[in-house]
Scaffold this motif. Structure first.
Motif, PDB file in Angstrom:
ATOM      1  N   GLU A  32       0.830  -1.207   0.000  1.00 38.91           N
ATOM      2  CA  GLU A  32       0.000   0.000   0.000  1.00 38.91           C
ATOM      3  C   GLU A  32       0.867   1.260   0.000  1.00 38.91           C
ATOM      4  O   GLU A  32       0.574   2.258  -0.691  1.00 38.91           O
ATOM      5  N   GLU A  40       2.455   1.709  -3.456  1.00 40.21           N
ATOM      6  CA  GLU A  40       1.469   2.200  -4.424  1.00 40.21           C
ATOM      7  C   GLU A  40       1.322   3.716  -4.350  1.00 40.21           C
ATOM      8  O   GLU A  40       1.152   4.387  -5.353  1.00 40.21           O
ATOM      9  N   HIS A  60       0.127  -7.210  -7.008  1.00 39.29           N
ATOM     10  CA  HIS A  60      -1.132  -6.463  -6.995  1.00 39.29           C
ATOM     11  C   HIS A  60      -1.228  -5.644  -8.280  1.00 39.29           C
ATOM     12  O   HIS A  60      -0.261  -5.016  -8.696  1.00 39.29           O
ATOM     13  N   ARG A  76      -2.732  -2.438 -10.138  1.00 38.82           N
ATOM     14  CA  ARG A  76      -3.459  -1.203  -9.818  1.00 38.82           C
ATOM     15  C   ARG A  76      -3.025  -0.079 -10.774  1.00 38.82           C
ATOM     16  O   ARG A  76      -1.919  -0.107 -11.327  1.00 38.82           O
ATOM     17  N   VAL A 134      -1.598   3.410 -11.899  1.00 35.86           N
ATOM     18  CA  VAL A 134      -0.747   4.516 -11.411  1.00 35.86           C
ATOM     19  C   VAL A 134      -0.837   5.641 -12.438  1.00 35.86           C
ATOM     20  O   VAL A 134      -0.479   5.433 -13.600  1.00 35.86           O
ATOM     21  N   ILE A 172       2.349  -4.598  -9.669  1.00 36.89           N
ATOM     22  CA  ILE A 172       3.387  -4.316  -8.689  1.00 36.89           C
ATOM     23  C   ILE A 172       3.702  -5.606  -7.933  1.00 36.89           C
ATOM     24  O   ILE A 172       2.800  -6.328  -7.486  1.00 36.89           O
TER      25      ILE A 172
END
Lengths: 480, 239
Positions: free
Chosen positions: A52, A55, A138, A140, A142, A149
């Protein structure tokens, strides 16, 4: 060593230690494994937090390269994040970012189908450098671009820690086993000591000291039970030794009589010149004594076999009535010679399951006995009837009683009448043939069939011998 | 280790006695010779096998207890070598086991020591005869005639009244006329008792006395004789 191992107490201890060691080893393995799994779990949760953070730190530079915001690491605790391995891939598989720690290694190469599609994807792998890592993937976006990632931690430290724990526990094991062995041998000794005491005591009891017994401390436990059983055995041994001693002395005494006759007759015959007829007479007389000896030995052997249980009963079903009639017909001539009458009355017809030849012999002996000891012109009454006996199960019994008008048997002699070689009146015996085995044989035969022979003297004189037999065989141990 | 005793006729039956107890062996040998048999004695199993390989033997008398090679071993070896003549075992133990083992090893009959000599003779006769001749219906001795099927006894033209048991005993004695019958044989064959005991002995004596009274008392020549210490015999001669 083999002597040591042959002792129960040592084997017990060894078994105890062995089993204990096995269980302990299993326990150590499971504990170490659980510890490792627990640490791995902790690592996983740390990785989620890291993921987290990472990220939030990723950004694209103007030239399109992906970078990590460096200003974040100013704070000391965040430097820890540098320990992680970090890789970012574009969805088409290009490497967008690798941190310095990872260098040129790849955290799992191209993306697999399921990787990162659902929440955090956790998997273990081995880097080219040989380090085992726990990787979290993960997917996600960006700044508008979707990336994969991957964050990895080396599992080496936790592996080391677990192995250390395992080693430590294993190191302690010998001490635990030593303690267990000590305790085990104590317990085994405590359990077995009474046994060796018992063995020692028993060792002291020889054929001449069979009257000694093993002390019983607690009759309820196994060892007490054992002592009781041994004592019982000793008692029976003592009894049979006594019987043997009696037997030997009886026999040597009884065999002497005919032997003495044979010797005297032979010696006298050898000393003078006689005519042939006289010699034949002498030899005949010796042979008669030999025959007496042989008969005695045969009978004794039969009794001995019977008492030691070697002789098996050959049972068959037959009518008691017929057996009694047969026995009477055999002995009748003897009674006729003395002018005696044998009166047979059969109250009940019974079929008996027994060894017929033995029962016939028993009966003949009993009736012959009555004939022998009764005066001339007297009556011998035989009665066959069924009696209900509550003592031996609920099977019915048959009683065969022989009543004579002889002198009777004094009360104190009634037990011994059935003993081997017992004769009532020694002086009177010389004219009555027999060696005092007849009633012993009868007694044995009846007892072997689970019956009882007894003698009483009725009010009107004479003696009354009666044998009571179970009609159907009863399981019983002879000679108790 | 062996000795052969001469016999009355050369055609007589040849018996091999295997017995290590020399006194007993010589007594048996003497008794058998008197009975008209030819006898060879061997004191060991090995010696016996040697005799068997050299001479023709009709009947073998074998003691179970022998030094070195036991009686049973000797018997097995004999049978292995193909000697098929009847074998009578002499055992000193009365245990059934011993008898069964002997019979299993190939013995034809057994006799427990100490045995009565008439019994031994009877057994040897039975063994050698093998085939039992058809039972006669009438046996005579001197002027006595016993009708076995009609159960009638006649002497000098007079019919004698015998009880059933007396007849059985006389019949047995007549079947064995000329040879002595022991008390053991009477107990077993007439009274069907496996063991002989004192009570029975007294019974025999009474029966013998009664038969003698009916059979011999009113006649000059006596037929029923008691051989003291041995047994009873029916014969017409003196003694």
């Amino acid at each position: 060593m083999s002597a040591w191992i042959s002792k129960i107490r040592n084997r017990l201890t060894l078994w105890y230690v062995g089993i204990f060691g096995l269980i302990l080893f299993g326990f150590v393995c499971v504990a170490s494994a659980l510890h490792y799994l627990h640490l791995q779990d902790q690592l996983y949760h740390a990785e989620i937090q890291d993921m987290e953070t990472v990220e939030g730190l990723l950004y694209f530079e103007p030239d399109g390269r992906l970078s990590l915001r460096q200003d974040y690491f100013i704070r000391e605790e965040h430097r820890l994040l540098l320990d992680r391995l970090l890789e970012v891939l574009s969805m088409d598989g290009n490497v967008l970012f690798r941190n310095s720690k990872l260098g040129n290694d790849s955290l799992g190469g191209a993306r697999t189908a399921s990787e990162g599609s659902a929440d955090f994807f956790r998997h273990s792998l081995r880097l080219a450098s040989g380090t085992h890592v726990l990787v979290l993937s993960h997917i996600r976006p960006v700044e508008g671009r979707t990336v994969l990632i991957r964050v990895g931690y080396s599992t080496e430290p936790i592996r080391k820690q677990s192995i250390q724990l395992f080693g430590l526990l294993i190191l302690v094991m010998p001490f635990a086993l030593l303690a267990a062995g000590f305790a085990g041998s104590k317990v085994a000794n405590k359990a077995l000591d009474p046994l060796s005491q018992m063995a020692q005591l028993t060792q002291h009891i020889t054929a001449h000291r069979l009257n000694e017994r093993i002390p019983v401390s607690n009759a309820d436990d196994e060892l007490g039970h054992m002592a009781l059983v041994l004592n019982d055995l000793l008692e029976r041994l003592e009894k049979s030794f006594q019987q043997l001693r009696d037997f030997t002395s009886d026999v040597s005494h009884e065999l002497r009589t005919p032997l003495a006759s044979i010797r005297s007759i032979g010696e006298v015959g050898a000393q003078a010149d006689y005519e042939a007829k006289k010699y034949r007479d002498i030899i005949g007389s010796m042979l008669e004594e030999v025959s007496r000896l042989t008969g005695m030995i045969d009978t004794l052997l039969t009794i001995a076999h019977a008492e030691s249980g070697v002789l098996a009963l050959n049972r068959s079903e037959f009518s008691v009535n017929e057996l009694v009639q047969e026995a009477v017909s055999i002995v009748r001539v003897l009674a006729e010679d003395k002018g005696q009458a044998i009166l047979l009355s059969v109250k009940d017809e019974v079929d008996l399951s027994a060894d017929r030849p033995f029962m016939r012999m028993a009966l003949v002996n009993l009736i012959d006995n009555a004939v022998k000891y009764s005066p001339e012109k007297s009556e011998i009454r035989i009665l066959v009837e069924i009696v209900q006996a509550s003592a031996v199960g609920d099977s019915s019994m048959v009683r065969i009683s022989v009543a004579d008008q002889g002198p009777g048997i004094p009360e104190d002699a009634r037990e011994r009448v059935f003993n081997r070689f017992y004769r009532l009146d020694e002086s009177r015996n010389s004219e009555v043939q027999g060696v005092g085995l007849g009633l012993a044989i009868t007694n044995w035969a009846v007892e072997a069939h689970g019956g009882i022979v007894s003698v009483s003297s009725p009010a009107n004189g004479g003696s009354l011998f009666s044998m009571v037999l179970p009609v159907t065989p009863v399981n019983m141990i002879a000679n108790t | 280790m062996e000795s052969e005793s001469s016999s009355r006729s050369t055609e007589s039956i040849h018996i091999l006695v295997i017995e290590d107890e020399r006194k007993l062996a010589s007594a048996i040998s003497e008794g058998l010779c008197q009975g008209g048999y030819r006898v060879t004695v061997a004191f060991t199993g090995e010696g016996a096998l040697k005799v068997l390989s050299e001479k023709h033997v009709d009947v073998v008398l074998l003691d179970v207890m022998l030094p070195k090679m036991s009686g049973l071993e000797t018997l097995r070896e004999m049978r292995k070598r193909g000697f098929k003549m009847p074998v009578l075992m002499l055992t000193s133990k009365g245990l059934v086991d011993d008898r069964v083992r002997g019979l299993d090893a190939g013995a034809d009959d057994y006799l427990v020591k100490p045995f009565a000599f008439p019994e031994l003779l009877a057994r040897i006769r039975a063994l050698h005869r093998r085939v039992i001749p058809s039972a006669p219906t009438r046996i005579s001795l001197d002027d006595l005639s016993v009708d076995l099927s009609g159960r009638m006894v006649e002497r000098g033209g007079r019919i004698l009244e015998l009880t059933e048991r007396e007849f059985d005993l006389l019949e047995y004695l007549m079947l064995n006329k000329g040879t002595v019958v022991s008390r053991e044989m009477v107990a077993r064959d007439v009274w069907k008792s496996e063991v002989r005991y004192t009570s029975l002995d007294n019974v025999f004596d009474v029966h013998i006395a009664r038969i003698r009274r009916k059979l011999d008392d009113s006649f000059e020549r006596k037929l029923l004789h008691t051989v003291r210490g041995v047994g009873f015999v029916m014969r017409s001669g003196e003694e």
